[in-house]
Design an enzyme around this catalytic site. Structure first.
Site, PDB file in Angstrom:
ATOM      1  N   ASP A 168      72.593  43.274  36.231  1.00 45.02           N
ATOM      2  CA  ASP A 168      72.962  44.657  36.531  1.00 45.02           C
ATOM      3  C   ASP A 168      73.382  44.770  37.998  1.00 45.02           C
ATOM      4  O   ASP A 168      72.565  44.647  38.894  1.00 45.02           O
ATOM      5  CB  ASP A 168      71.767  45.571  36.253  1.00 45.02           C
ATOM      6  N   HIS A 193      80.104  49.380  27.694  1.00 43.83           N
ATOM      7  CA  HIS A 193      79.687  49.989  28.961  1.00 43.83           C
ATOM      8  C   HIS A 193      80.578  49.568  30.123  1.00 43.83           C
ATOM      9  O   HIS A 193      80.946  50.411  30.955  1.00 43.83           O
ATOM     10  CB  HIS A 193      78.225  49.619  29.248  1.00 43.83           C
TER      11      HIS A 193
END
Length: 459
Positions: free
Chosen positions: A262, A367
């Site tokens: 991330d 995403h």
């Protein structure tokens, strides 16, 4: 859990060889107070093979020799350099924005105690000065006023303290005319399920450090200073964590609690235009034509805006998804963070790539596609989140997820358009719940002798 507030014996001396006392090597680490010269501190033991043996660990001949050297009084290998890290407090920008994310973080929202605007403004200024002095001392590794001793023996451990103002701060202090337009309340999003008691606030303080006790020590000092000032009361607290420094063989992008890498596409300070994306420009300086700043907002030049979102992850559901489905939702491989279009983690995502059957390799609602700057007119923000775990809910599900923090020069040009697009069609959304939200104006850093926000309150 988010907080609501309504109102060993010393080691035996060893004989040091000639010349082995303190001061013979200026680079040698100083022993803790109370450790005899030539003695072995607990930290030195843990840093050597001898310490491993003392703890019952299996070591080879090399470890035994290392331990013998330590006992003989030679300089031990430091257990860690984490505690030595110092982040400067004073500067053009506040610390904790471009500082690498630390292992431990605390976010605090405060409300000013109701008072006539002139009184509230004076009280807020006094509190901000006290917080500034306190932060500067603690970040330098110095004890704070009436120090509690929680962080004794530790260095500053990369401590940062960052201070911001909420939309309502300007109403409480009678400074509405100086409130930046970029600080207007965030719009509602369809996926929001916000607890307003754990959102917003007049004042915001973020504490980060690579040692849990150092972080708690600063958190406690900040809160106690607010209580004693009588100017502000704690509204909420969120606490989080990241991977500890040195936990991986080499520096790596962090993972979130879904196990995903991330932060791969985060802008970097070396990137062209980085400052323009993250920091508010001077109204009269380069880039002013792209800024929404007015003359009365000049006090924010060099500052930034931070959006905080407490995002609970539905980990029970996510962990039931097959690996291939998880990767399709994100658009990246879980193992190494590389895009599904190939390469390694830092390889640019090829949003135009197609399968042999003609379907997009990166799904339309993946995403990485929905959040990409290319999909949002170049909208760019600096993400600096913490993970959190606040125990378990009544249904047994983990109350865990992400304390999302993003920094930008204007949230209505960065966070808001991206979140609107995610709100409309992100494959990750069914696995998330947005439970708290806030936006704060974080003024520029303070010069020595000044306090954070002085340009607003006294300008």
């Amino acid at each position: 859990m988010a907080r609501r507030n309504r109102r060993p014996a010393a080691p035996a001396p060893a004989t040091a060889p000639s010349g082995a006392g303190r001061g013979t090597d200026p680079a040698a680490p100083q022993q803790p107070a109370g450790t005899p010269t030539g003695g072995v501190s607990r930290r030195a033991l843990l840093a050597t093979g001898g310490g491993a043996a003392a703890l019952g660990l299996v070591v080879g001949t090399g470890g035994a020799l290392t331990g013998a050297r330590a006992v003989a009084g030679e300089r031990p290998t430091p257990l860690s350099a984490v505690g030595e890290a110092v982040v400067p407090f004073h500067g053009r920008h506040q610390p904790g924005i471009t500082t690498p994310a630390q292992a431990h973080g605390h976010l605090l929202g405060f409300d000013l105690v109701p008072a006539p605007a002139p009184d509230a403004r004076r009280a807020a200024g006094a509190l901000l000065r006290r917080w500034t002095e306190l932060a500067a001392a603690l970040m330098a590794g110095e004890p704070g006023e009436r120090d509690t001793g929680v962080a004794l023996d530790a260095g500053p451990s990369g401590l940062t303290v960052t201070i911001g103002f909420g939309h309502s701060f300007f109403d409480a202090t009678g400074l509405v005319e100086r409130r930046p337009r970029a600080l207007r309340p965030l719009p509602d999003f369809s996926a929001d399920a916000l607890d307003r008691e754990r959102s917003d606030g007049d004042l915001w303080v973020a504490v980060g450090a690579d040692d849990a006790l150092v972080a708690f020590h600063a958190l406690r000092a900040v809160q106690r200073a607010a209580d004693e000032s009588g100017a502000a009361r704690l509204r909420w607290q969120h606490s989080g964590f990241n991977r500890a420094p040195g936990a991986t063989a080499s520096p790596m992008t962090a993972r979130n609690l879904m196990g995903q890498v991330d932060g791969t596409n985060n802008p970097r300070e070396a990137d062209e235009g980085f400052a323009g994306h993250v920091f508010v420009p001077d109204p009269d300086g380069p880039g002013a034509e792209r800024s929404t700043a007015r003359a009365e907002e000049a006090w924010m030049a060099g500052g930034s805006y931070v959006v905080m979102r407490r995002i609970r992850m539905l980990l029970d559901q996510w962990e039931q998804e097959p690996l291939a489905e998880q990767e399709a939702v994100i658009g990246r491989r879980k193992a190494d963070g590389a895009p599904l279009t190939g390469g390694e983690e830092t390889t640019p995502v090829d949003l135009d790539a197609r399968t042999a059957e003609g379907a997009p390799v990166i799904a339309a609602n993946a995403h990485v596609r929905v959040s990409a700057p290319e999909s949002n007119d170049g909208a760019t923000m600096l993400r600096r989140p913490f993970s959190y775990h606040d125990g378990f809910r009544d249904d047994g599900a983990p109350d865990a997820g992400l304390l999302f923090l993003c920094w930008q020069a204007d949230p209505y040009r960065a966070f808001v358009p991206v979140q609107r697009k995610l709100d409309r069609g992100d494959a990750l959304s069914p696995f998330l719940r947005h439970e708290a939200s806030a936006l704060f104006a974080v003024p520029p850093g303070a010069a020595k002798g000044e306090y954070v926000g002085q340009g607003l309150l006294e300008g």
